[in-house]
Scaffold this motif. Structure first.
Motif, PDB file in Angstrom:
ATOM      1  N   LYS A   4       0.830  -1.211   0.000  1.00 51.52           N
ATOM      2  CA  LYS A   4       0.000   0.000   0.000  1.00 51.52           C
ATOM      3  C   LYS A   4       0.864   1.261   0.000  1.00 51.52           C
ATOM      4  O   LYS A   4       0.625   2.204  -0.755  1.00 51.52           O
ATOM      5  CB  LYS A   4      -0.884  -0.007   1.253  1.00 51.52           C
ATOM      6  N   LEU A   7       2.570   1.768  -3.349  1.00 48.95           N
ATOM      7  CA  LEU A   7       1.659   2.221  -4.411  1.00 48.95           C
ATOM      8  C   LEU A   7       1.155   3.646  -4.171  1.00 48.95           C
ATOM      9  O   LEU A   7       0.644   4.278  -5.094  1.00 48.95           O
ATOM     10  CB  LEU A   7       0.483   1.253  -4.545  1.00 48.95           C
ATOM     11  N   SER A   8       1.318   4.145  -2.953  1.00 40.59           N
ATOM     12  CA  SER A   8       0.869   5.517  -2.690  1.00 40.59           C
ATOM     13  C   SER A   8       1.903   6.536  -3.175  1.00 40.59           C
ATOM     14  O   SER A   8       1.648   7.726  -3.219  1.00 40.59           O
ATOM     15  CB  SER A   8       0.619   5.700  -1.191  1.00 40.59           C
ATOM     16  N   GLN A  14       8.171   4.779  -7.155  1.00 41.28           N
ATOM     17  CA  GLN A  14       7.847   3.347  -7.310  1.00 41.28           C
ATOM     18  C   GLN A  14       8.896   2.639  -8.166  1.00 41.28           C
ATOM     19  O   GLN A  14       9.261   1.495  -7.905  1.00 41.28           O
ATOM     20  CB  GLN A  14       6.476   3.185  -7.970  1.00 41.28           C
ATOM     21  N   ARG A  35       5.753  -5.745 -10.365  1.00 43.57           N
ATOM     22  CA  ARG A  35       4.486  -5.369 -10.979  1.00 43.57           C
ATOM     23  C   ARG A  35       4.538  -5.808 -12.443  1.00 43.57           C
ATOM     24  O   ARG A  35       5.624  -5.868 -13.041  1.00 43.57           O
ATOM     25  CB  ARG A  35       4.259  -3.860 -10.890  1.00 43.57           C
ATOM     26  N   ALA A  87       0.271  -5.683  -8.937  1.00 42.10           N
ATOM     27  CA  ALA A  87       1.510  -5.386  -8.208  1.00 42.10           C
ATOM     28  C   ALA A  87       1.504  -6.296  -6.991  1.00 42.10           C
ATOM     29  O   ALA A  87       0.427  -6.624  -6.462  1.00 42.10           O
ATOM     30  CB  ALA A  87       1.535  -3.930  -7.776  1.00 42.10           C
ATOM     31  N   GLN A 110      -2.133  -6.467  -5.267  1.00 45.67           N
ATOM     32  CA  GLN A 110      -3.211  -5.560  -5.642  1.00 45.67           C
ATOM     33  C   GLN A 110      -3.442  -5.630  -7.146  1.00 45.67           C
ATOM     34  O   GLN A 110      -2.489  -5.584  -7.921  1.00 45.67           O
ATOM     35  CB  GLN A 110      -2.860  -4.130  -5.217  1.00 45.67           C
ATOM     36  N   LEU A 112      -4.183  -3.874 -10.144  1.00 42.76           N
ATOM     37  CA  LEU A 112      -4.124  -2.466 -10.549  1.00 42.76           C
ATOM     38  C   LEU A 112      -5.118  -2.181 -11.660  1.00 42.76           C
ATOM     39  O   LEU A 112      -5.608  -1.070 -11.804  1.00 42.76           O
ATOM     40  CB  LEU A 112      -2.719  -2.091 -11.016  1.00 42.76           C
TER      41      LEU A 112
END
Ligand code: 4AD
Ligand code: MG
Length: 445
Positions: A4, A7-8, A14, A35, A87, A110, A112
């Motif tokens: 998390k 990805l923020s 990233q 990813r 990812a 996650q 995406l």
């Protein structure tokens, strides 16, 4: 760092955190973040396998129901190969059973982008793959082809650059056809008609008085209706042109260039070559000098094999195939009759019925991959040859001008990059060696 948080962050941050599959495969230990696109996905009650690809490689990721948060487990259905993007974080481990010899035990994942089911499945028709080319170019096979083509052209540039060549840029809008008027594309150019270039050669000939060794790597256009595995209407040629090179020097440069990229690619692209069913050793075995076969000898060989062919007839695809079907090495087919060759090819002083041209024919039935010649460097001879070819020297005034000012012996050749890829990767057609092929029947996507 947890997924998390990663990805923020902005993409630039990233990029420093997400690893590449190829690095994980090379050293499958410890925590990783990756990813990429879903390559395959399948699940059972407690275990889900997601194979992902990121352009550097493919790796299997295992999601166990017990080791991921429940929302992650629930998000796995459905994942669509080539269409869904994920990812993940996890722990990399060696695993002989997994493709590539490693796998990742997923800790967090996650989705995406879930996307729609990909419209290309297994064993699709060639036509469908061409209709969906914009999606098919992402397939592993296509990605490999374009990587290989890049490495091929890099090797060509590297070799020529090492000899002192420079790359030059000819125009693609022209008024003079290089390879015969019948196969040119006309385009509206304001209130005039222009032609799309069939070859950069004539312009390279102008450039060699400033830099004696030049090459062009550019598209060539031919309005050729042929529907064969070796014809495109738009293809990319590597065209070196050399001042002070005679016919023999021209052939030597070609065979040395071919040997150079075959050896380099055989060594450096071995794994990729194997994926196409090509033994890298085949490339390492390519060895200059290549045999030279005159047109006269070729007629003899063909006639002995029962082909009805006589002096003055062209050597087409079928004839070339017969000449090289059994070969392991390329051969030069040289000295064709002047009547069937281009106006710019110099007459052969040993046999004035013929010219100083050479086509390099690739083995395994592939046929012509390079066409080259020593050029006519004398003004009156050029005018004469143009007239015989039915061309109006007035239309080529700038080109004939080159023979009035500081003309020297020179030679050059053009190598079709798609045909080389077809040969080396054993592709069914040159259409598979260019991202968006153009043929008589295909102008989209
Ligand atoms: O033999 P070509 O027509 O020769 C020329 O254009 C010369 N002006 C080159 C030069 O001397 N600078 O074409 C050269 C090469 C062929 O050997 C073949 O590999 C490729 O370009 N080629 C094609 N590739 C795909 N589709 C086509 N329609 C092609 N026509 C030629
Ligand atoms: Mg040719």
């Amino acid at each position: 760092m947890d997924l998390k948080t990663i990805l923020s962050k902005p993409l630039k941050e990233q990029a420093k955190i997400f690893g590449l599959v190829k690095h994980v495969l090379a050293n499958p230990v410890g925590e990783v973040a990756l990813r990429g696109w879903v390559y395959r996905a399948r699940g059972s009650t407690n275990m889900f396998f997601v194979v992902i690809k990121d352009g550097s490689g493919i790796i299997q990721c295992t999601v166990s129901k017990d080791s991921v948060p429940e929302p992650v487990w629930k998000s796995l259905e459905p994942l669509y190969p080539e269409s869904s993007v994920v990812a993940l974080t996890g722990v990399a481990k060696k695993d002989e059973r997994a493709p590539g010899g490693a796998e990742i035990q997923v800790k967090d994942l996650q989705v995406l982008f879930r996307g729609e089911p990909f419209p290309i499945g297994k064993d699709q028709s060639i036509e469908l793959l061409l209709d969906k080319r914009h999606l098919w170019v992402r397939s592993q096979k296509m990605a490999d082809v374009f990587k290989f083509k890049h490495e091929l052209m890099k090797a060509c540039r590297e070799y020529l650059d090492s000899l002192g060549f420079i790359e030059v840029q000819p125009p693609l809008f022209t008024v003079s056809a290089c390879e015969g008027g019948a196969e040119v594309f006309e385009v509206k150019y304001f209130d005039r008609t222009a032609y799309l270039s069939q070859s950069g050669q004539l312009y390279s000939e102008a450039m060699i008085s400033g830099n004696p060794l030049v090459y062009v790597f550019a598209p060539s256009f031919r309005s050729d209706p042929s529907r064969t595995p070796r014809h495109l209407t738009e293809f990319w040629q590597m065209e070196p042109e050399m001042a002070w090179y005679d016919f023999d020097m021209n052939l030597e440069l070609q065979e040395n260039l071919v040997q150079y990229f075959c050896h380099k690619l055989g060594k450096e692209q071995a794994e990729l070559l194997k994926r196409f069913g090509r033994d890298p050793q085949d490339l390492l075995n390519i060895k200059a000098p290549f045999d030279r076969m005159t047109y006269e000898t070729a007629l003899d060989v063909l006639q002995k094999k029962g082909v009805k062919i006589k002096w003055g007839d062209g050597i087409g695809l079928d004839e070339e195939k017969i000449l090289v079907q059994e070969n392991k090495q390329p051969i030069f087919l040289i000295n064709l009759p002047k009547e069937i060759r281009a106006f710019y090819m110099k007459i052969n002083p040993q046999d004035p019925r013929t010219v100083l041209d050479g086509d390099l024919l690739a083995p395994e039935g592939i046929g012509e991959i390079i066409g080259g010649s020593e050029r006519v460097s004398d003004y009156s001879e050029l005018i004469e040859r143009m007239k015989i070819a039915g061309l109006n020297p007035k239309d080529y005034e700038w080109f004939t001008d080159l023979r009035k000012y500081g003309t020297v012996p020179h030679s050059g050749f053009g190598m079709g990059s798609e045909r080389i890829c077809r040969w080396l990767l054993k592709l069914d057609s040159v259409k598979d060696a260019i991202p968006f092929p153009r043929t008589m029947n295909r102008l989209a996507p």
